[in-house]
Enzyme design. Structure first.
Site, mmCIF file in Angstrom:
data_model
loop_
_atom_site.group_PDB
_atom_site.id
_atom_site.type_symbol
_atom_site.label_atom_id
_atom_site.label_comp_id
_atom_site.label_asym_id
_atom_site.label_seq_id
_atom_site.Cartn_x
_atom_site.Cartn_y
_atom_site.Cartn_z
ATOM 1 N N TYR A 1 0.443 -18.275 -12.744
ATOM 2 C CA TYR A 1 0.134 -19.625 -13.205
ATOM 3 C C TYR A 1 -0.855 -19.640 -14.367
ATOM 4 O O TYR A 1 -0.945 -20.621 -15.089
ATOM 5 C CB TYR A 1 -0.434 -20.472 -12.057
ATOM 6 C CG TYR A 1 0.593 -20.830 -11.001
ATOM 7 C CD1 TYR A 1 1.943 -20.584 -11.200
ATOM 8 C CD2 TYR A 1 0.211 -21.420 -9.800
ATOM 9 C CE1 TYR A 1 2.884 -20.894 -10.231
ATOM 10 C CE2 TYR A 1 1.151 -21.743 -8.825
ATOM 11 C CZ TYR A 1 2.477 -21.472 -9.052
ATOM 12 O OH TYR A 1 3.408 -21.787 -8.089
ATOM 13 N N LYS B 1 5.281 -8.253 -4.261
ATOM 14 C CA LYS B 1 6.647 -7.855 -4.627
ATOM 15 C C LYS B 1 6.558 -6.453 -5.215
ATOM 16 O O LYS B 1 6.824 -6.221 -6.404
ATOM 17 C CB LYS B 1 7.264 -8.869 -5.611
ATOM 18 C CG LYS B 1 7.996 -10.001 -4.948
ATOM 19 C CD LYS B 1 9.152 -9.581 -4.044
ATOM 20 C CE LYS B 1 10.462 -9.511 -4.790
ATOM 21 N NZ LYS B 1 11.566 -9.138 -3.854
ATOM 22 N N ASP C 1 1.394 -20.234 -3.041
ATOM 23 C CA ASP C 1 1.778 -21.633 -3.190
ATOM 24 C C ASP C 1 3.022 -21.913 -2.339
ATOM 25 O O ASP C 1 3.052 -22.824 -1.504
ATOM 26 C CB ASP C 1 2.052 -21.889 -4.682
ATOM 27 C CG ASP C 1 2.226 -23.353 -5.011
ATOM 28 O OD1 ASP C 1 2.028 -24.193 -4.117
ATOM 29 O OD2 ASP C 1 2.568 -23.663 -6.165
#
Ligand SMILES: NC(=O)c1ccc[n+]([C@@H]2O[C@H](COP(=O)([O-])OP(=O)(O)OC[C@H]3O[C@@H](n4cnc5c(N)ncnc54)[C@H](O)[C@@H]3O)[C@@H](O)[C@H]2O)c1
Length: 367
Positions: free
Chosen positions: A146, A196, A252
């Site tokens: 972000y 990830k 989020d």
């Protein structure tokens, strides 16, 4: 040892929409519990968000930020609403919250998700699957996808393209992972780090650092998982998890997913914390313009955020537990705002729900 303060100052920023309604509830609980637990609280009301744009031309003024820096904690309602949605506008109300978080150095967003037995029927998951869910998601709040740069529209091979950047410095990963361990130590002693690892360089970087740090916490049961696998496991086995630490974007999504288990956004508290003495407590929900002014807002997310404030900013765990138990008791006694009401429920407004909780808050035990 927990530190316990005797006198504290709390900046209260009600914000927009239902913000003032739920913050009034939180402020009442704050006052009540402070007097029961011998804490002197000064509440200072300050504008934030859309209302601040209308009055001062910006969503968080320098004065409000300074007052928040001088305070022991901030209690925030929610900001935003359709009247401030103009894409040409200089500021959005949400930028006020971002400025506060950044100015206070708050990089850890902590979201406890607890499914109350009394609300099992409101959960989209089957009761036998979701009963007993009690987990905390620790989301990195100021870095990752972000916020990484570059973040722009550009032209690639003659055609329009867009780029966002997922970047983490070692220090950013280290400090949020340590927050995760701290929460795990204070709870059931288990930490899951979600990344990830298989496709992102940042994922591998994150996992290596988390694993390295885990060696300093031999008493904590540490594990790692891929974000997609965890998204599935979370709905299949929601009671398996204690504390989960993860990157901003994954946090989020995953915290929204877990939040749904409780039956309503109106049940979810949060805390934004850093390394310093500053902290901001707010319900996870937004300003709910669709119900603003109806006296129908569920105040429990804000009241539970005040419980987090007592525990983490004031070092008064017993007071925090007294609030959480009072919420549980109120739900067990059948009080329901519209968002959590089932057929035949005892439907109450925001103020009556708040009064019911306050009536059930117990003072310090004398033994
Ligand atoms: N931190 C913040 O201040 C924050 C967070 C999220 C959204 N927002 C803003 O809030 C505004 C509305 O956003 P949204 O509608 O997407 O999300 P929202 O959370 O405000 O509302 C989503 C739905 O949940 C309901 N709801 C939310 N809180 C409730 C409560 N306490 N009791 C009962 N019902 C409740 C609402 O009525 C609505 O139907 C937007 O301007 C958005 O930008 C602000």
């Amino acid at each position: 040892m927990e530190k316990s303060l005797k006198a504290v100052q709390v900046v209260v920023t009600a914000g927009d929409g239902i913000g003032p309604e739920v913050v009034a509830a939180g402020a009442q609980v704050l006052e009540e519990v402070a007097s029961l637990y011998d804490l002197q609280v000064t509440q200072v009301e300050r504008p934030l968000g859309g209302g601040s744009i209308d009055k001062f031309g910006e969503p968080c003024t320098d004065e409000v930020l300074q007052d928040a820096l001088d305070a022991d904690a901030v209690l925030l309602g929610a900001v935003g609403g359709p009247q401030w949605d103009d894409p040409q506008a200089r500021f959005t109300p949400e930028e006020g919250v971002l400025r506060l978080r950044e100015g206070l150095g708050l990089y850890a967003n902590v979201r406890p998700v607890r499914v109350h037995d009394a609300l099992l029927g409101r959960s989209p998951l089957r009761p036998e699957v979701v009963r007993g869910t009690d987990l905390v998601i620790v989301r990195e709040l100021t870095g990752g996808l972000y916020f990484g740069r570059p973040k722009e529209l550009r032209t690639v091979d003659g055609e329009p393209a867009a780029v966002d950047t997922l970047l983490y410095r070692r220090s950013e990963v280290e400090r949020i992972v340590r927050h995760g361990f701290k929460w795990a130590s204070a709870r059931r002693g288990r930490l899951l780090s979600v990344d990830k690892f298989n496709v992102l360089v940042t994922g591998r970087f994150w996992r290596d650092i988390a694993t390295e740090i885990s060696r300093q916490y031999p008493d904590i049961e540490f594990s790692t998982m891929l974000a997609d696998a965890f998204a599935a496991a979370l709905v299949q086995r929601p009671t398996d998890w204690d504390v989960v630490v993860t990157e901003n974007t994954f946090g989020d999504f995953l915290s929204d997913e877990a939040g749904v288990f409780t039956g309503s956004l109106g049940m979810l508290p949060s805390a934004s914390l850093g390394d310093g003495p500053h902290a901001l407590y707010e319900p996870v929900h937004g300003s709910a313009p669709d119900i603003a002014g109806d006296h129908a807002a569920n105040p429990l997310a804000t009241i539970l955020s005040v419980a987090l404030m007592f525990r983490h900013s004031f070092g008064l765990s017993q007071a925090a537990t007294a609030i959480e138990s009072a919420v549980e008791w109120t739900l067990n006694d059948g009080f329901r705002t519209r968002d959590i009401a089932e057929e035949g429920a005892r439907l109450v407004d925001t103020q009556s729900m708040t009064a019911a909780v306050i009536a059930r808050i117990e003072g310090p035990s004398t033994n």
